[in-house]
Design an enzyme around this catalytic site. Structure first.
Site, PDB file in Angstrom:
ATOM      1  N   ASP A  55       0.852  -1.183   0.000  1.00 12.03           N
ATOM      2  CA  ASP A  55       0.000   0.000   0.000  1.00 12.03           C
ATOM      3  C   ASP A  55       0.885   1.230   0.000  1.00 12.03           C
ATOM      4  O   ASP A  55       1.748   1.375   0.863  1.00 12.03           O
ATOM      5  CB  ASP A  55      -0.891  -0.002   1.243  1.00 12.03           C
ATOM      6  CG  ASP A  55      -1.838   1.176   1.244  1.00 12.03           C
ATOM      7  OD1 ASP A  55      -2.666   1.273   0.325  1.00 12.03           O
ATOM      8  OD2 ASP A  55      -1.744   2.019   2.159  1.00 12.03           O
ATOM      9  N   GLU A  99      -1.987  -1.244  -4.959  1.00 11.83           N
ATOM     10  CA  GLU A  99      -3.111  -0.346  -5.030  1.00 11.83           C
ATOM     11  C   GLU A  99      -3.186   0.254  -6.436  1.00 11.83           C
ATOM     12  O   GLU A  99      -2.153   0.557  -7.026  1.00 11.83           O
ATOM     13  CB  GLU A  99      -2.763   0.739  -4.015  1.00 11.83           C
ATOM     14  CG  GLU A  99      -3.803   1.651  -3.627  1.00 11.83           C
ATOM     15  CD  GLU A  99      -3.287   2.639  -2.568  1.00 11.83           C
ATOM     16  OE1 GLU A  99      -2.093   2.630  -2.195  1.00 11.83           O
ATOM     17  OE2 GLU A  99      -4.126   3.417  -2.156  1.00 11.83           O
ATOM     18  N   CYS A 115     -12.497  -3.355   6.741  1.00 14.16           N
ATOM     19  CA  CYS A 115     -11.831  -3.926   7.909  1.00 14.16           C
ATOM     20  C   CYS A 115     -11.241  -5.279   7.506  1.00 14.16           C
ATOM     21  O   CYS A 115     -11.957  -6.158   7.038  1.00 14.16           O
ATOM     22  CB  CYS A 115     -12.814  -4.098   9.061  1.00 14.16           C
ATOM     23  SG  CYS A 115     -12.085  -5.009  10.437  1.00 14.16           S
ATOM     24  N   CYS A 173     -12.954  -8.201  10.023  1.00 17.97           N
ATOM     25  CA  CYS A 173     -14.340  -8.678   9.955  1.00 17.97           C
ATOM     26  C   CYS A 173     -15.018  -8.373   8.623  1.00 17.97           C
ATOM     27  O   CYS A 173     -16.125  -8.832   8.369  1.00 17.97           O
ATOM     28  CB  CYS A 173     -15.163  -8.112  11.111  1.00 17.97           C
ATOM     29  SG  CYS A 173     -15.527  -6.369  10.925  1.00 17.97           S
ATOM     30  N   CYS A 189     -12.043  -0.393  14.033  1.00 19.10           N
ATOM     31  CA  CYS A 189     -13.295  -0.957  13.543  1.00 19.10           C
ATOM     32  C   CYS A 189     -14.344  -0.926  14.654  1.00 19.10           C
ATOM     33  O   CYS A 189     -14.158  -1.532  15.707  1.00 19.10           O
ATOM     34  CB  CYS A 189     -13.054  -2.390  13.066  1.00 19.10           C
ATOM     35  SG  CYS A 189     -14.566  -3.145  12.471  1.00 19.10           S
ATOM     36  N   CYS A 204     -15.712  -4.877  15.100  1.00 17.71           N
ATOM     37  CA  CYS A 204     -14.939  -5.949  15.739  1.00 17.71           C
ATOM     38  C   CYS A 204     -13.817  -5.405  16.609  1.00 17.71           C
ATOM     39  O   CYS A 204     -13.037  -6.169  17.166  1.00 17.71           O
ATOM     40  CB  CYS A 204     -14.397  -6.919  14.689  1.00 17.71           C
ATOM     41  SG  CYS A 204     -12.977  -6.265  13.787  1.00 17.71           S
ATOM     42  N   ASP A 209      -2.582   2.027   6.937  1.00 15.12           N
ATOM     43  CA  ASP A 209      -1.993   1.513   5.705  1.00 15.12           C
ATOM     44  C   ASP A 209      -1.680   0.021   5.799  1.00 15.12           C
ATOM     45  O   ASP A 209      -1.719  -0.691   4.804  1.00 15.12           O
ATOM     46  CB  ASP A 209      -0.726   2.302   5.359  1.00 15.12           C
ATOM     47  CG  ASP A 209      -1.023   3.783   5.150  1.00 15.12           C
ATOM     48  OD1 ASP A 209      -2.018   4.080   4.467  1.00 15.12           O
ATOM     49  OD2 ASP A 209      -0.280   4.625   5.681  1.00 15.12           O
TER      50      ASP A 209
END
Ligand SMILES: [Zn+2]
Length: 366
Positions: free
Chosen positions: A178, A262, A316, A319, A335, A338, A345
């Site tokens: 990333d 990406e 996420c 989850c 998150c 979760c 990143d």
């Protein structure tokens, strides 16, 4: 497959004159054709298919130089326009004398020959060359680009073609990268690759030099001295950057069979986040990706680029919930579902790696 080799050449004064003329005429043709294409685009929103031959009667001096170079200039301009139509690039720009450009000529009927210490080029004849590496005998020349840098050096980049059979390698190791604001990238293991310090220092020096240039009287000898100093620094940055990008891409292509990255849209980015876009182009992210791509392909390995709509940052990785409210300023992904708490990143890199693997399996029906 294609592979390019770049060597420094040492033309005689007569050859230099001819190179300058060829570069100048090609720049002239590029600008003329671009101007006509732009006018046509403003009227019709379409592409004008103009040819160098249409310009040779009005500008007969175009007949004096290597005609293949003009054909290549036309092709490059068309390519740039097609990228614009596909919204991948801005409209092509006019070429100025101040920038470094090359001209490209094609191999036909043995017009280009690499000999001991010399390269035979169309119109130029034998030009002295410093060939620091030998070319495998199963490779054949496709084209040559002759260029001059603003620091007064001359180069040829010879593009060779060769046939090889590449066996697709099984994926045992994969990695997701990333692009990050403060690092060159973060991978899915959370490893942060930093920008080389030396290049960052060079950019600071560059800023100081540019500021000092703006205080000098244009055209004065002090001004010219600064201009050359800046050009030399640009050259050093390019060398250092390419060195960094080559070493890094070699190491990654050696270790992994699948690399996922990406997908970036630089034009869109420069509108919404100019700082981000500047960092990307400064450190050559796009160049890095192209290095990775061919180095992986050479070994039967794969590069996967995510669709730019893929929500790598907002998803996420634990989850699978998508959190659209995540802002660019949120450096940590938290998150609410979760309770995952992870560097933003790093979370994105995990998603990119996973999505790359999924798409790879889909594409190759594994
Ligand atoms: Zn979650």
């Amino acid at each position: 497959m294609n592979k390019a080799f770049k060597f420094r050449i040492y033309p005689t004064d007569t050859q230099k004159t001819l190179i300058h003329m060829t570069l100048g005429h090609n720049r002239f043709l590029w600008n003329k054709m671009l101007d006509d294409k732009q006018k046509h685009y403003e009227l019709t929103k379409g592409m004008l298919y103009n040819r160098p031959a249409q310009y040779k009667d009005t500008y007969p001096f175009l007949k004096d130089i290597d005609s293949l170079s003009l054909a290549n200039t036309q092709l490059n301009l068309e390519k740039a326009f097609r990228m614009f139509f596909r919204r991948k690039q801005d409209l092509p720009k006019f070429h100025s004398k101040k920038q470094d450009y090359g001209y490209t000529t094609n191999f036909v009927n043995n017009n280009i020959v690499l000999k001991k210490g010399y390269i035979k080029l169309p119109k130029l004849g034998d030009v002295k060359i410093k060939q620091h590496r030998t070319i495998p005998s199963d490779m054949s020349i496709k084209n040559v680009t002759v260029s001059k840098t603003s620091t007064g050096k001359y180069y040829v980049s010879i593009l060779y073609e060769y046939q090889i059979e590449i066996k697709k390698q099984a994926v045992n190791h994969s990695i997701g990268l990333d692009f990050s604001m403060n690092h060159f990238y973060i991978d899915d293991q959370g490893f942060k690759m930093d920008y080389p310090k030396a290049i960052q220092t060079d950019f600071t020096t560059l800023r100081i030099l540019q500021r000092s240039l703006s205080r000098r009287i244009k055209g004065s000898s002090n001004y010219q001295k600064k201009v050359l100093e800046i050009a030399l620094l640009h050259e050093r940055i390019r060398h250092r950057r390419d060195d960094f990008l080559h070493k890094l891409s070699n190491a990654i292509a050696k270790r992994y069979e699948l690399v996922s990255v990406e997908g970036l849209n630089l034009i869109e980015m420069s509108k919404t986040n100019p700082y981000y876009a500047k960092q990307i182009s400064r450190f050559g992210w796009t160049r890095f990706i192209s290095f990775l791509k061919y180095k992986l392909a050479k070994e039967g390995k794969t590069l996967m680029t995510m669709d730019k709509w893929y929500p790598s940052s907002k998803l996420c990785s634990h989850c699978g919930e998508i959190h659209t409210e995540l802002k660019l300023s949120n450096r940590v992904f938290e998150c609410p579902s979760c309770r995952l708490h992870l560097d933003r990143d790093h979370n994105a890199a995990i998603n990119i790696n996973r999505e790359g693997l999924r798409q790879y399996k889909l594409a190759f029906q594994l």
